[in-house]
Design a protein around this motif. Structure first.
Motif, mmCIF file in Angstrom:
data_model
loop_
_atom_site.group_PDB
_atom_site.id
_atom_site.type_symbol
_atom_site.label_atom_id
_atom_site.label_comp_id
_atom_site.label_asym_id
_atom_site.label_seq_id
_atom_site.Cartn_x
_atom_site.Cartn_y
_atom_site.Cartn_z
ATOM 1 N N UNK A 186 0.827 -1.207 0.000
ATOM 2 C CA UNK A 186 0.000 0.000 0.000
ATOM 3 C C UNK A 186 0.867 1.266 0.000
ATOM 4 N N UNK A 196 3.901 1.564 -1.164
ATOM 5 C CA UNK A 196 4.521 1.713 -2.485
ATOM 6 C C UNK A 196 3.496 2.221 -3.508
ATOM 7 N N UNK A 197 2.295 1.680 -3.413
ATOM 8 C CA UNK A 197 1.249 2.113 -4.343
ATOM 9 C C UNK A 197 0.906 3.585 -4.133
ATOM 10 N N UNK A 198 0.809 3.959 -2.860
ATOM 11 C CA UNK A 198 0.474 5.352 -2.546
ATOM 12 C C UNK A 198 1.532 6.298 -3.107
ATOM 13 N N UNK A 255 3.494 5.716 -5.609
ATOM 14 C CA UNK A 255 3.403 5.713 -7.087
ATOM 15 C C UNK A 255 2.223 6.554 -7.564
#
Lengths: 240, 188
Positions: free
Chosen positions: A32, A34-36, A38
């Motif tokens: 999460x 890393x996704x945030x 990105x």
């Protein structure tokens, strides 16, 4: 149900009962984060680039569309149209893009034909002033073509003969068309302009067939050609 | 038994629209909906927790940050995200190598193997996983999607780009191959 199908069905049921792999909580949190990061990065990049890029692309598209539309519309415009000056500009551009003597002659003869058509239309619309302007421009193109043939005679006599034949045919066709037009006009100004145009066409042909001019006198396509003084030659068909 | 959550469906559309408008809560909702499923899918394919974690994160990041590439025209978001996971798995195989697999459809069955003697109820989960990973790529995929991911034949067909009939035939062959593989393991 066959034994094989029964066995496979049992196997399928066993597969459905397999406990799924569950990701460790740390994996989900790491993912999460890393996704945030990105998502925020892509949002920032989009907000930094997009407005300016969209503005430039939009403006460029509008200009291209405008030019293309105006160019397309002006291609068929007539001397009484507001777009007519643009037509001249585009014709000059086309002239700068012709290089061989044959192409240059085609260019002059095409424009001569265009001017003649314009003159016909202007006469039909009762605009003798604009018709006279178009006929004058017709003269200029034929004289440009004549000078081209003359210059080519020194550089390549065999090619010059072919160019001269093409010019002769074009002048003959134009003269026939002018003669027809002459029969249709009922104003002295328009009739006078047509007579003058026919005489100038004959002069141009004579010029092309005459003694060679200096090669430096060859005009480039698109350049305005100075009208030559009319030769006092007898014309074959002046009367309507 | 199955904590994988709600099966993928057309319900994703409103969330996708919100993600496109920059709604972070919608990103979170889709992430929660798919992370476990994708992790489970990749783990079943690769058999390594570390790789499954990396590829699941990579798949979710790629899909949720590049929603502009997703065209909602007859293809569900769930199919799209599984395709990304599948491609990530194939890329992983290419980078790290994979034991060459042959179809078990025509693999020789051991002479003493009697499929009727296979007690599938007594097989461990790990035995089943290992045997599945010995199948061909397509056979693995159909079994994992149908039975571990609990997707319908139609959903699997959309993911694999096949017809429903082709998926059902493939599923039948895959189960047969798995049965033979398990029988082979049992007697060796």
């Amino acid at each position: 149900m066959t034994p094989e199908v029964q066995r496979l069905e049992r196997l399928a049921e066993r597969l459905r009962a397999v406990e799924p792999y569950v990701p460790p909580p740390g994996a989900k949190i790491r993912g999460w984060n890393l996704l945030l990061a990105a998502v925020e990065q892509s949002t920032m990049a989009r907000s930094r680039v997009h407005p300016m890029r969209r503005l430039i692309i939009g403006a460029a598209a509008a200009v291209v569309l405008l030019l293309a539309s105006a160019g397309a519309a002006s291609a068929d415009s007539l001397p009484d149209s507001p777009l007519y000056p643009l037509k001249g500009v585009l014709e000059n551009v086309r002239g700068t893009l012709t290089f061989s003597a044959a192409d240059k002659l085609t260019y002059h003869l095409d424009l001569a034909k265009t001017r003649l058509t314009e003159a016909e239309t202007m006469i039909a619309r009762h605009r003798p002033d604009l018709a006279a302007t178009s006929l004058k421009a017709l003269d200029d193109q034929l004289q440009g073509a004549a000078l081209l043939v003359q210059a080519e005679r020194q550089a390549n006599p065999a090619a010059a003969v072919r160019l001269q034949d093409r010019l002769r045919q074009a002048v003959a066709t134009d003269d026939q068309q002018l003669a027809n037009l002459q029969g249709q006009v009922n104003t002295s100004g328009a009739a006078s302009a047509i007579v003058q145009a026919r005489q100038h066409a004959a002069d141009a042909l004579k010029l092309a067939e005459g003694p060679a001019a200096s090669p430096t006198s060859s005009p480039s396509p698109g350049a305005r050609v100075s009208p030559l003084p009319s030769a006092s030659l007898p014309l074959p068909t002046l009367s309507p | 038994m199955r904590p994988l959550g709600k099966a993928a469906s057309d319900d994703d559309r409103p969330l996708i629209e919100r993600v496109r408008k920059g709604d972070q809560d919608a990103v979170r909702a889709l992430y929660e909906r798919y992370f476990d499923r994708i992790y489970n899918y990749v783990y079943a394919r690769l058999g390594r927790a570390e790789d499954a974690e990396d590829l699941a994160i990579d798949t979710l990041t790629r899909s949720l940050t590049r929603l502009d590439l997703f065209q909602d025209q007859g293809v569900a978001f769930s199919s799209w995200i599984y395709r990304i996971a599948h491609n990530a798995t194939i890329d992983h195989y290419r980078r790290h190598g994979k034991v060459a697999l042959v179809s078990l459809d025509h693999a020789p069955v051991p002479e003493s193997a009697d499929p009727s003697e296979l007690a599938v109820e007594q097989l461990s989960n790990e035995e089943l996983h290992r045997a599945i990973r010995d199948l061909t790529d397509e056979q693995q995929e159909v079994l994992i999607l149908r039975f571990f991911q609990d997707l319908t034949s139609a959903q699997v067909a959309a993911i694999m780009g096949k017809t429903v009939g082709a998926v059902q035939a493939l599923q039948h062959r895959a189960l047969g191959s798995l049965e033979r593989a398990l029988q082979g393991r049992a007697i060796t």
